[in-house]
Design a protein around this motif. Structure first.
Motif, PDB file in Angstrom:
ATOM      1  N   THR A  87       0.859  -1.199   0.000  1.00  0.00           N
ATOM      2  CA  THR A  87       0.000   0.000   0.000  1.00  0.00           C
ATOM      3  C   THR A  87       0.894   1.248   0.000  1.00  0.00           C
ATOM      4  O   THR A  87       1.857   1.312   0.755  1.00  0.00           O
ATOM      5  N   PRO A  88       0.615   2.238  -0.881  1.00  0.00           N
ATOM      6  CA  PRO A  88       1.463   3.428  -0.972  1.00  0.00           C
ATOM      7  C   PRO A  88       1.641   4.149   0.367  1.00  0.00           C
ATOM      8  O   PRO A  88       0.717   4.213   1.185  1.00  0.00           O
ATOM      9  N   ALA A  89       2.824   4.696   0.556  1.00  0.00           N
ATOM     10  CA  ALA A  89       3.168   5.355   1.818  1.00  0.00           C
ATOM     11  C   ALA A  89       2.249   6.534   2.125  1.00  0.00           C
ATOM     12  O   ALA A  89       1.884   6.758   3.287  1.00  0.00           O
ATOM     13  N   ASP A  90       1.858   7.297   1.096  1.00  0.00           N
ATOM     14  CA  ASP A  90       1.004   8.457   1.348  1.00  0.00           C
ATOM     15  C   ASP A  90      -0.394   8.034   1.802  1.00  0.00           C
ATOM     16  O   ASP A  90      -1.025   8.709   2.618  1.00  0.00           O
ATOM     17  N   VAL A  91      -0.857   6.884   1.300  1.00  0.00           N
ATOM     18  CA  VAL A  91      -2.157   6.341   1.719  1.00  0.00           C
ATOM     19  C   VAL A  91      -2.078   5.883   3.179  1.00  0.00           C
ATOM     20  O   VAL A  91      -2.966   6.170   3.988  1.00  0.00           O
ATOM     21  N   ILE A  92      -1.008   5.166   3.527  1.00  0.00           N
ATOM     22  CA  ILE A  92      -0.825   4.706   4.911  1.00  0.00           C
ATOM     23  C   ILE A  92      -0.726   5.905   5.850  1.00  0.00           C
ATOM     24  O   ILE A  92      -1.278   5.889   6.962  1.00  0.00           O
ATOM     25  N   ALA A  93      -0.046   6.950   5.396  1.00  0.00           N
ATOM     26  CA  ALA A  93       0.097   8.155   6.227  1.00  0.00           C
ATOM     27  C   ALA A  93      -1.258   8.797   6.502  1.00  0.00           C
ATOM     28  O   ALA A  93      -1.539   9.230   7.616  1.00  0.00           O
ATOM     29  N   LYS A  94      -2.126   8.812   5.482  1.00  0.00           N
ATOM     30  CA  LYS A  94      -3.458   9.400   5.668  1.00  0.00           C
ATOM     31  C   LYS A  94      -4.297   8.537   6.609  1.00  0.00           C
ATOM     32  O   LYS A  94      -5.006   9.052   7.483  1.00  0.00           O
ATOM     33  N   LEU A  95      -4.204   7.228   6.458  1.00  0.00           N
ATOM     34  CA  LEU A  95      -4.904   6.315   7.366  1.00  0.00           C
ATOM     35  C   LEU A  95      -4.374   6.466   8.793  1.00  0.00           C
ATOM     36  O   LEU A  95      -5.137   6.467   9.759  1.00  0.00           O
ATOM     37  N   GLY A  96      -3.049   6.611   8.912  1.00  0.00           N
ATOM     38  CA  GLY A  96      -2.441   6.768  10.229  1.00  0.00           C
ATOM     39  C   GLY A  96      -2.887   8.035  10.923  1.00  0.00           C
ATOM     40  O   GLY A  96      -3.132   8.039  12.131  1.00  0.00           O
ATOM     41  N   SER A  97      -3.000   9.117  10.163  1.00  0.00           N
ATOM     42  CA  SER A  97      -3.461  10.389  10.728  1.00  0.00           C
ATOM     43  C   SER A  97      -4.899  10.276  11.221  1.00  0.00           C
ATOM     44  O   SER A  97      -5.240  10.759  12.308  1.00  0.00           O
ATOM     45  N   ALA A  98      -5.748   9.603  10.421  1.00  0.00           N
ATOM     46  CA  ALA A  98      -7.149   9.401  10.816  1.00  0.00           C
ATOM     47  C   ALA A  98      -7.238   8.504  12.050  1.00  0.00           C
ATOM     48  O   ALA A  98      -8.065   8.719  12.944  1.00  0.00           O
ATOM     49  N   CYS A  99      -6.364   7.517  12.104  1.00  0.00           N
ATOM     50  CA  CYS A  99      -6.336   6.602  13.250  1.00  0.00           C
ATOM     51  C   CYS A  99      -5.952   7.345  14.527  1.00  0.00           C
ATOM     52  O   CYS A  99      -6.560   7.146  15.581  1.00  0.00           O
ATOM     53  N   ALA A 100      -4.960   8.214  14.438  1.00  0.00           N
ATOM     54  CA  ALA A 100      -4.525   8.989  15.602  1.00  0.00           C
ATOM     55  C   ALA A 100      -5.656   9.860  16.120  1.00  0.00           C
ATOM     56  O   ALA A 100      -5.901   9.935  17.332  1.00  0.00           O
ATOM     57  N   SER A 101      -6.370  10.495  15.196  1.00  0.00           N
ATOM     58  CA  SER A 101      -7.484  11.364  15.573  1.00  0.00           C
ATOM     59  C   SER A 101      -8.602  10.568  16.241  1.00  0.00           C
ATOM     60  O   SER A 101      -9.116  10.952  17.299  1.00  0.00           O
ATOM     61  N   ALA A 102      -8.980   9.421  15.636  1.00  0.00           N
ATOM     62  CA  ALA A 102     -10.071   8.599  16.175  1.00  0.00           C
ATOM     63  C   ALA A 102      -9.710   7.998  17.529  1.00  0.00           C
ATOM     64  O   ALA A 102     -10.560   7.883  18.418  1.00  0.00           O
ATOM     65  N   SER A 103      -8.442   7.625  17.718  1.00  0.00           N
ATOM     66  CA  SER A 103      -7.999   7.014  18.974  1.00  0.00           C
ATOM     67  C   SER A 103      -8.068   7.996  20.139  1.00  0.00           C
ATOM     68  O   SER A 103      -8.215   7.593  21.294  1.00  0.00           O
ATOM     69  N   LYS A 104      -7.933   9.296  19.820  1.00  0.00           N
ATOM     70  CA  LYS A 104      -7.936  10.320  20.863  1.00  0.00           C
ATOM     71  C   LYS A 104      -9.325  10.888  21.140  1.00  0.00           C
ATOM     72  O   LYS A 104      -9.489  11.722  22.034  1.00  0.00           O
ATOM     73  N   ALA A 105     -10.329  10.430  20.391  1.00  0.00           N
ATOM     74  CA  ALA A 105     -11.686  10.959  20.565  1.00  0.00           C
ATOM     75  C   ALA A 105     -12.260  10.550  21.923  1.00  0.00           C
ATOM     76  O   ALA A 105     -12.186   9.378  22.308  1.00  0.00           O
ATOM     77  N   PRO A 106     -12.844  11.484  22.675  1.00  0.00           N
ATOM     78  CA  PRO A 106     -13.433  11.156  23.984  1.00  0.00           C
ATOM     79  C   PRO A 106     -14.517  10.079  23.888  1.00  0.00           C
ATOM     80  O   PRO A 106     -14.653   9.252  24.792  1.00  0.00           O
TER      81      PRO A 106
END
Length: 312
Positions: free
Chosen positions: A249-268
């Motif tokens: 999977t392309p690095a830029d795609v993984i980076a976008k998924l990773g950013s979304a994951c970080a945001s969702a993991s921190k959601a109250p």
């Protein structure tokens, strides 16, 4: 000619922008039945994840073969970021026990999101009032107390560790994931299983019995449950869940998924949902998760060897 080239560039640019990832719904494969632990963790994770990703995330439950059917579906999918994999520690245990030919290195890590401590759980039809009673009975009747487990997965390794540390022997009955195991133990068809604090409502209603939790210290959600360690059984065990994608999977795609994951993991909202399920939010980014996966893979290989389950 130059004007034509400029026009083509101007026209092509918005078309390229429109095709930026993700431009269609993303499928998240959960390799277990709906209503199981992995499903119950990723469903409350999905709203924050899709909001941060900017695209719909559709959960697909693909059970079978100790979680391997779902893993293979993701492995064989295009490496384009549109098929995601909800994974947990079974990816290591099933490989080393010879149940699966899929391993964690067949995928690209994105992030770790949660850790759930295991609880040894009994049917209310059993006579034991405590872990001490169970161990005494198990020593008196070796191989006769039934444990519901998914073959070579975490629900198998956890009671196998207890067997090893306590010097007892159980009889295993195979089920595909937590949901059918819960149905079996609620119906009194098996004596024991590995579950977690998501089942505390059933315990409070008298439908199940928690005997011991596999944490270092008593859990604040149910402080009345003793730890295995305090009872003299040196076992600490949890199930860790994260996101992966197909290899390549392309690095830029993984980076976008990773950013979304970080945001969702921190959601109250996600933290609240996990607290109700006795699960700890445990976020790791791609780099930390990759390092942790290697360590966990080595741990599971050694564990499979110690338990006499190593086939690779």
């Amino acid at each position: 000619m130059n004007k034509l080239l400029v026009s083509l560039v101007v026209v092509a640019f918005p078309l390229t922008a429109l095709a930026a990832y993700p431009d269609r719904p993303v499928k998240l494969v959960v390799p277990w039945a709906a209503g199981g632990d992995t499903d119950n963790i990723f469903r409350p994770f999905a709203p924050g994840f899709q909001k941060a990703l900017g695209q719909t995330v559709v959960i697909a439950n693909v059970g079978g073969a100790s979680g391997t059917r779902g893993a293979k579906e993701v492995k064989d999918s295009p490496a384009d970021g549109y098929t995601l994999y909800a994974v947990h520690d079974y990816i290591h245990s099933t490989y080393y026990a010879g149940v699966a030919d899929v391993q964690y290195t067949d995928f690209e890590p994105v992030c770790l999101i949660a850790s759930t401590p295991s609880v040894l759980t009994a049917s209310p039809k059993t006579p034991w009032k405590s872990m001490k009673d169970l161990l005494a009975d198990a020593k008196a009747r070796p191989g006769q107390i039934s444990v519901g487990a998914t073959l070579a997965s975490t629900s198998h390794f956890f009671p196998a560790l207890i067997e090893q540390k306590a010097g007892v022997k159980f009889k295993y009955v195979s089920y595909e994931g937590l949901a059918p195991r819960m149905n079996a133990i609620l119906g009194g068809h098996i004596d024991l299983t590995d579950s977690n604090l998501t089942q505390k409502g059933k315990v409070e209603a008298g439908q199940l019995k928690f005997l011991a939790i596999a944490t270092e210290k008593r859990h604040p959600e149910m402080p009345s449950i003793p730890t295995l360690k305090e009872l003299g059984v040196d076992v600490v065990y949890d199930v860790n869940r994260g996101l992966m994608v197909p290899k390549g999977t392309p690095a830029d795609v993984i980076a976008k998924l990773g950013s979304a994951c970080a945001s969702a993991s921190k959601a109250p909202e996600f933290a609240d949902a996990m607290k109700k399920q006795g699960t700890d939010v445990r976020y790791m980014d791609r780099a930390a998760y990759a390092k942790w996966l290697k360590q966990n893979d080595d741990l599971n290989r050694n564990l499979a060897k110690d338990l006499g389950l190593l086939k690779r």
